[in-house]
Structures are given as C-alpha cells and as structure tokens.
Design a protein around this motif. Structure first.
Motif, mmCIF file in Angstrom:
data_model
loop_
_atom_site.group_PDB
_atom_site.id
_atom_site.type_symbol
_atom_site.label_atom_id
_atom_site.label_comp_id
_atom_site.label_asym_id
_atom_site.label_seq_id
_atom_site.Cartn_x
_atom_site.Cartn_y
_atom_site.Cartn_z
ATOM 1 N N THR A 167 0.925 -1.325 -0.002
ATOM 2 C CA THR A 167 -0.043 0.014 -0.029
ATOM 3 C C THR A 167 0.873 1.210 0.084
ATOM 4 N N ARG A 168 0.295 2.252 -0.703
ATOM 5 C CA ARG A 168 0.934 3.487 -0.709
ATOM 6 C C ARG A 168 -0.404 4.592 0.316
ATOM 7 N N PHE A 169 -1.219 4.148 0.680
ATOM 8 C CA PHE A 169 -2.126 4.798 1.390
ATOM 9 C C PHE A 169 -1.597 5.317 2.854
ATOM 10 N N LEU A 170 -0.618 4.443 3.355
ATOM 11 C CA LEU A 170 0.109 4.601 4.437
ATOM 12 C C LEU A 170 1.764 4.999 3.995
ATOM 13 N N SER A 171 2.218 5.935 4.801
ATOM 14 C CA SER A 171 3.632 6.090 4.654
ATOM 15 C C SER A 171 4.335 6.660 5.930
ATOM 16 N N VAL A 172 5.519 6.384 5.967
ATOM 17 C CA VAL A 172 6.200 6.640 7.077
ATOM 18 C C VAL A 172 7.407 7.878 6.756
ATOM 19 N N VAL A 173 7.501 8.691 7.651
ATOM 20 C CA VAL A 173 8.551 9.657 7.769
ATOM 21 C C VAL A 173 9.371 9.595 8.766
ATOM 22 N N SER A 206 9.911 -3.334 9.683
ATOM 23 C CA SER A 206 8.743 -3.391 9.872
ATOM 24 C C SER A 206 7.677 -2.792 8.833
ATOM 25 N N CYS A 207 8.216 -1.859 8.073
ATOM 26 C CA CYS A 207 7.581 -1.320 6.844
ATOM 27 C C CYS A 207 7.378 -2.561 5.879
ATOM 28 N N ASP A 208 8.435 -3.339 5.501
ATOM 29 C CA ASP A 208 8.344 -4.332 4.383
ATOM 30 C C ASP A 208 7.289 -5.176 5.057
ATOM 31 N N CYS A 209 7.254 -5.771 6.368
ATOM 32 C CA CYS A 209 6.541 -6.778 6.752
ATOM 33 C C CYS A 209 4.940 -6.269 6.882
ATOM 34 N N PHE A 210 4.724 -4.887 7.166
ATOM 35 C CA PHE A 210 3.185 -4.726 7.000
ATOM 36 C C PHE A 210 2.871 -3.989 5.851
ATOM 37 N N GLY A 211 3.650 -4.308 4.851
ATOM 38 C CA GLY A 211 3.104 -3.832 3.715
ATOM 39 C C GLY A 211 3.319 -2.372 2.989
ATOM 40 N N ILE A 212 4.040 -1.710 3.654
ATOM 41 C CA ILE A 212 4.127 -0.171 3.802
ATOM 42 C C ILE A 212 5.203 0.039 2.579
ATOM 43 N N GLN A 213 5.035 0.652 1.480
ATOM 44 C CA GLN A 213 5.807 0.918 0.240
ATOM 45 C C GLN A 213 6.817 1.757 0.375
ATOM 46 N N ASP A 214 6.474 2.983 0.898
ATOM 47 C CA ASP A 214 7.214 4.319 0.905
ATOM 48 C C ASP A 214 7.415 4.839 2.292
ATOM 49 N N VAL A 215 8.920 5.095 2.264
ATOM 50 C CA VAL A 215 9.619 5.600 3.425
ATOM 51 C C VAL A 215 10.129 6.772 3.071
ATOM 52 N N HIS A 216 10.070 8.019 3.684
ATOM 53 C CA HIS A 216 10.686 9.253 3.812
ATOM 54 C C HIS A 216 11.507 9.615 4.697
ATOM 55 N N ILE A 217 12.571 9.682 4.414
ATOM 56 C CA ILE A 217 14.049 9.689 5.242
ATOM 57 C C ILE A 217 14.478 11.089 5.169
ATOM 58 N N VAL A 218 14.425 12.089 6.164
ATOM 59 C CA VAL A 218 14.750 13.342 6.328
ATOM 60 C C VAL A 218 16.116 13.355 7.164
ATOM 61 N N GLU A 219 17.150 13.898 6.611
ATOM 62 C CA GLU A 219 18.500 13.899 7.148
ATOM 63 C C GLU A 219 18.951 15.374 7.080
ATOM 64 N N ASN A 220 18.371 16.160 8.416
ATOM 65 C CA ASN A 220 18.800 17.379 8.563
ATOM 66 C C ASN A 220 20.014 17.627 9.229
ATOM 67 N N GLU A 221 20.308 16.639 10.052
ATOM 68 C CA GLU A 221 21.485 16.643 10.876
ATOM 69 C C GLU A 221 22.323 15.210 10.742
ATOM 70 N N ASN A 222 21.445 14.284 10.549
ATOM 71 C CA ASN A 222 22.077 12.799 10.763
ATOM 72 C C ASN A 222 21.997 12.022 9.356
ATOM 73 N N ASN A 223 22.726 11.441 8.786
ATOM 74 C CA ASN A 223 22.780 10.509 7.670
ATOM 75 C C ASN A 223 22.282 9.411 7.962
ATOM 76 N N PHE A 224 21.532 8.511 7.361
ATOM 77 C CA PHE A 224 21.065 7.380 7.508
ATOM 78 C C PHE A 224 21.576 6.421 6.622
ATOM 79 N N SER A 225 22.065 5.504 6.983
ATOM 80 C CA SER A 225 22.520 4.251 6.252
ATOM 81 C C SER A 225 21.987 2.904 6.788
ATOM 82 N N PRO A 226 21.145 2.179 6.110
ATOM 83 C CA PRO A 226 20.582 0.947 6.591
ATOM 84 C C PRO A 226 21.649 -0.166 7.168
ATOM 85 N N ALA A 227 21.536 -0.637 8.306
ATOM 86 C CA ALA A 227 22.107 -1.743 8.963
ATOM 87 C C ALA A 227 21.673 -2.929 8.324
#
Length: 229
Positions: free
Chosen positions: A33-39, A55-76
């Motif tokens: 679904t894209r009806f729900l998204s995560v920021v 968790s997003c993948d497990c619950f079927g959430i397709q879109d994740v919006h990652i805001v990097e104002n101060e911290n860079n995000f790299s998946p573990a």
C-alpha cells in the motif's frame, strides 16, 4: 519507458527467475500500500532506523521518507536482512541546515494528498487506534532522544500516541513504528477502500523487483534492447 515496453521487458526477464519467485512478487504486491507512509526525521541510531524499514516491509508499507537534517541514514544490513531493497526510500538531504529538509518532505507529501500525523504526546493528540483512515496518511517519527523538530510538530495535521501503563515514558522508535503500523495496516485492510496499488504502480514494482532478483540484469537488458531496436 511506457507501459507496453515495461510489460515486454518483464516478460523477457521472467525466464531468468523461478516461478516461485514470480508468484511471491505478485503475492507481496497484492498486499502493498501507498495509502500509509512513514517519515523518519533525523534518526541517528542505524539499528533502530533499520528495524523500522523491516517493519514497513513486513506490514506492506511501500514508501519511507527519510529526512536528514543533521544525521545521515544508512541501513544496517544485519537488521534489515535485505528488506530495504523492496521499499521505495525517498531521502531529503540537500536543502542546507536546520529543518529545510523536513519542510521539503512535508511539502512533497501534501502535494501527494497525505495527512501528516506526528507520533508524539500532545494536548490535541488521539491514540493510534483513533486516527481516521479517510485519506492517505503519513506517520512522522522523530529521533530517539530529542523527538521531532519544532517545525515537524507545528506543521503536522494531527498527533497520535500509543497508550502506555508502565513507568517508562515511551517505547523505542522501532517498537513504536511497529505498533503503529500493525494497528493502522490491520484496520486499513479490514475497512477496505482504495488502499491497494494501482496497476501502473504494480508494473513499476514488478520490474524493479525482478531486476533485483536477476544476476547481471544490466547486460541482459542491454541485449534485449538491441534486439528490440
């Protein structure tokens, strides 16, 4: 690439994956679904942030919006176990200092018709099970120590919290996201409505996921394009 070409390329690439893989791709797409998204705003602990992606993948959430104002995000990778490759990750990290990336993210989501719900205790909040699902909704999560920025809170359309009865003041971010997504995705599927992906969106993801399932896919596509031209 137009739809006809995408479908032709998918047909060509199907010979390089198993029937079980193709069946699994379509089963997962049927629940996406894209009806729900995560920021995620400025998360700095990669393990917790990566657990949210899983968790997003497990619950079927397709879109994740990652805001990097101060911290860079790299998946573990040890936490996501590859789940992040099946998600659409949208990063906001090119707008300078302060909360400009959050502003850009909010602006983009509003253009797409999302209601922005900040997950934090607030005088105008509701519990997570009381969030209405009458329009597309983006859940906004902040960093583990400082929470959401003032801008993210002030510009949100609503606020939600998870009821707690213990001494702890909050759940950790990955647990919070999992609880929220379980509640809302379960309700969404029970209530019905237009939560499923469009056929065009499914074709785009079919192609993307098949490409990620085929070795040396670039060379295979190059030969296919030469044959088609």
């Amino acid at each position: 690439m137009n739809r006809a070409l995408k479908e032709a390329l998918i047909d060509h690439l199907l010979q390089f994956i198993t029937e079980d893989r193709w069946q699994r791709i379509n089963e997962v797409l049927g629940q996406r679904t894209r009806f729900l998204s995560v920021v995620l705003e400025d998360l700095y602990q990669p393990h917790n942030a990566s657990a949210v992606l899983r968790s997003c993948d497990c619950f079927g959430i397709q879109d994740v919006h990652i805001v990097e104002n101060e911290n860079n995000f790299s998946p573990a990778k040890g936490v996501t176990i590859g789940s992040d490759q099946w998600l659409s990750l949208h990063k906001y990290n090119d707008e300078g200092e302060g909360v400009e990336n959050t502003r850009k993210c909010y602006r983009q989501l509003r253009r797409e018709g999302y209601r922005l719900i900040a997950t934090t205790p607030h005088e105008d909040d509701v519990t997570i099970d009381e969030i209405p699902l009458d329009q597309k909704t983006a859940l906004v999560f902040g960093s583990e120590l400082t929470g959401l920025s003032g801008f993210a809170l002030e510009e949100a359309d609503g606020y939600a919290r998870i009821p707690m009865v213990g001494f702890s003041e909050s759940f950790n971010i990955s647990v919070s996201a999992a609880l929220c997504l379980y509640e809302l995705s379960t309700r969404l599927r029970k209530e019905g409505g237009g939560w499923m992906l469009s056929e065009e969106e499914k074709i785009d993801l079919q192609l993307d996921w098949i490409r990620k399932s085929v070795r040396a896919v670039d060379k295979i596509e190059e030969r296919w394009r030469m044959q088609e031209s």
